[in-house]
Design a protein around this motif. Sequence first.
Motif, PDB file in Angstrom:
ATOM      1  N   ILE A 123       0.837  -1.201   0.000  1.00  0.00           N
ATOM      2  CA  ILE A 123       0.000   0.000   0.000  1.00  0.00           C
ATOM      3  C   ILE A 123       0.874   1.254   0.000  1.00  0.00           C
ATOM      4  O   ILE A 123       0.680   2.182  -0.794  1.00  0.00           O
ATOM      5  N   LEU A 124       1.858   1.266   0.896  1.00  0.00           N
ATOM      6  CA  LEU A 124       2.692   2.460   1.038  1.00  0.00           C
ATOM      7  C   LEU A 124       3.625   2.666  -0.154  1.00  0.00           C
ATOM      8  O   LEU A 124       4.212   3.733  -0.303  1.00  0.00           O
TER       9      LEU A 124
ATOM     10  N   LEU B  63      -3.200   5.159  -3.129  1.00  0.00           N
ATOM     11  CA  LEU B  63      -3.025   4.906  -1.697  1.00  0.00           C
ATOM     12  C   LEU B  63      -4.370   4.665  -1.010  1.00  0.00           C
ATOM     13  O   LEU B  63      -4.543   3.663  -0.301  1.00  0.00           O
ATOM     14  N   LEU B  64      -5.323   5.567  -1.215  1.00  0.00           N
ATOM     15  CA  LEU B  64      -6.623   5.443  -0.549  1.00  0.00           C
ATOM     16  C   LEU B  64      -7.407   4.253  -1.080  1.00  0.00           C
ATOM     17  O   LEU B  64      -8.055   3.531  -0.305  1.00  0.00           O
ATOM     18  N   ALA B  65      -7.365   4.027  -2.389  1.00  0.00           N
ATOM     19  CA  ALA B  65      -8.086   2.888  -2.962  1.00  0.00           C
ATOM     20  C   ALA B  65      -7.518   1.577  -2.426  1.00  0.00           C
ATOM     21  O   ALA B  65      -8.266   0.677  -2.025  1.00  0.00           O
ATOM     22  N   SER B  66      -6.199   1.459  -2.388  1.00  0.00           N
ATOM     23  CA  SER B  66      -5.564   0.238  -1.898  1.00  0.00           C
ATOM     24  C   SER B  66      -5.841   0.027  -0.422  1.00  0.00           C
ATOM     25  O   SER B  66      -6.074  -1.108   0.023  1.00  0.00           O
TER      26      SER B  66
ATOM     27  N   GLY C 185     -14.668  -0.879  -9.694  1.00  0.00           N
ATOM     28  CA  GLY C 185     -14.153   0.440 -10.042  1.00  0.00           C
ATOM     29  C   GLY C 185     -13.036   0.877  -9.110  1.00  0.00           C
ATOM     30  O   GLY C 185     -12.042   1.475  -9.537  1.00  0.00           O
ATOM     31  N   LEU C 186     -13.196   0.572  -7.813  1.00  0.00           N
ATOM     32  CA  LEU C 186     -12.160   0.915  -6.846  1.00  0.00           C
ATOM     33  C   LEU C 186     -10.887   0.116  -7.119  1.00  0.00           C
ATOM     34  O   LEU C 186      -9.774   0.639  -7.022  1.00  0.00           O
ATOM     35  N   LYS C 187     -11.051  -1.152  -7.487  1.00  0.00           N
ATOM     36  CA  LYS C 187      -9.898  -1.979  -7.850  1.00  0.00           C
ATOM     37  C   LYS C 187      -9.200  -1.411  -9.085  1.00  0.00           C
ATOM     38  O   LYS C 187      -7.964  -1.418  -9.171  1.00  0.00           O
ATOM     39  N   ALA C 188      -9.983  -0.921 -10.025  1.00  0.00           N
ATOM     40  CA  ALA C 188      -9.414  -0.361 -11.248  1.00  0.00           C
ATOM     41  C   ALA C 188      -8.571   0.875 -10.953  1.00  0.00           C
ATOM     42  O   ALA C 188      -7.529   1.094 -11.578  1.00  0.00           O
ATOM     43  N   VAL C 189      -9.015   1.686  -9.999  1.00  0.00           N
ATOM     44  CA  VAL C 189      -8.242   2.870  -9.609  1.00  0.00           C
ATOM     45  C   VAL C 189      -6.868   2.452  -9.095  1.00  0.00           C
ATOM     46  O   VAL C 189      -5.840   3.029  -9.468  1.00  0.00           O
ATOM     47  N   ALA C 190      -6.835   1.431  -8.233  1.00  0.00           N
ATOM     48  CA  ALA C 190      -5.570   0.959  -7.689  1.00  0.00           C
ATOM     49  C   ALA C 190      -4.688   0.358  -8.778  1.00  0.00           C
ATOM     50  O   ALA C 190      -3.484   0.619  -8.841  1.00  0.00           O
TER      51      ALA C 190
END
Length: 252
Positions: free
Chosen positions: A156-157, A165-168, A234-239
Amino acid sequence: MASNFTQSLSANRAGCAGCYLRHFCLSADLNDAETEIFSSHIVSQRRVPKGEILFRAGDPLDTLFITRLGSFKSSVLNENGSEQVTDFHMTGEVLGAEAIPTGYHICTVTALEDSEICSLRYRELEAFCDRDLKIARQFRLLLGRKIVAAHQNLLILGCTNSTQLLASFLLNLARKFEARGFSKSEFVLRMTRGELGSFLGLKLETVSRTLTHFDELNLIEINQRHVRIINLEGLKAVAKESGRAKRKTSQE
């Protein structure tokens, strides 16, 4: 009506045998008789009110703790005296294991909400592990989970921007809730946005702006600390998108 915290305490006063986290903990492989012995000789339980410090950096190791209810944060002081959050802990996680190599804690652990912990006297636990292979195996498993969690934090970091960062972080938190039998799509952030920013290396304003952006994109709904993931893919796609950008940059 009693709070969920009070109800959970009342339901779990029987000790290890009646604990809903037993499969996560040291007594997972024990039969009823062995569980009773383990519970009476090693485990004690107590409440930890929100904001109470469980142990401080520099304290000697005499007890390990398992989060039975609630959540905690680990932190250290930077050279300028400000707090740096290094981890967040949920139910079923071991607290204090970082002190095993040296015998002294390297961080301060504080309750993020009204919580409950099980205390395990470390020297007695060591002796128990020498006598009982089941306990020794489960103890190794708990420590192994800590290593896996630390690896996930590093991933994540290692993200390149605030959106990744926030999505992960939210995806990892969702996985943790799901593993404990809770909803992976709806949960409460027990840490403040300032604490979250400290952990991720982001300013408070950046955390708030990014979460609002996710809300505007209909990836999540957020109301203060209550989060509902409405577009998991969608959140996974952002990461993943930020991750691909990072790999492309490293190859050029």
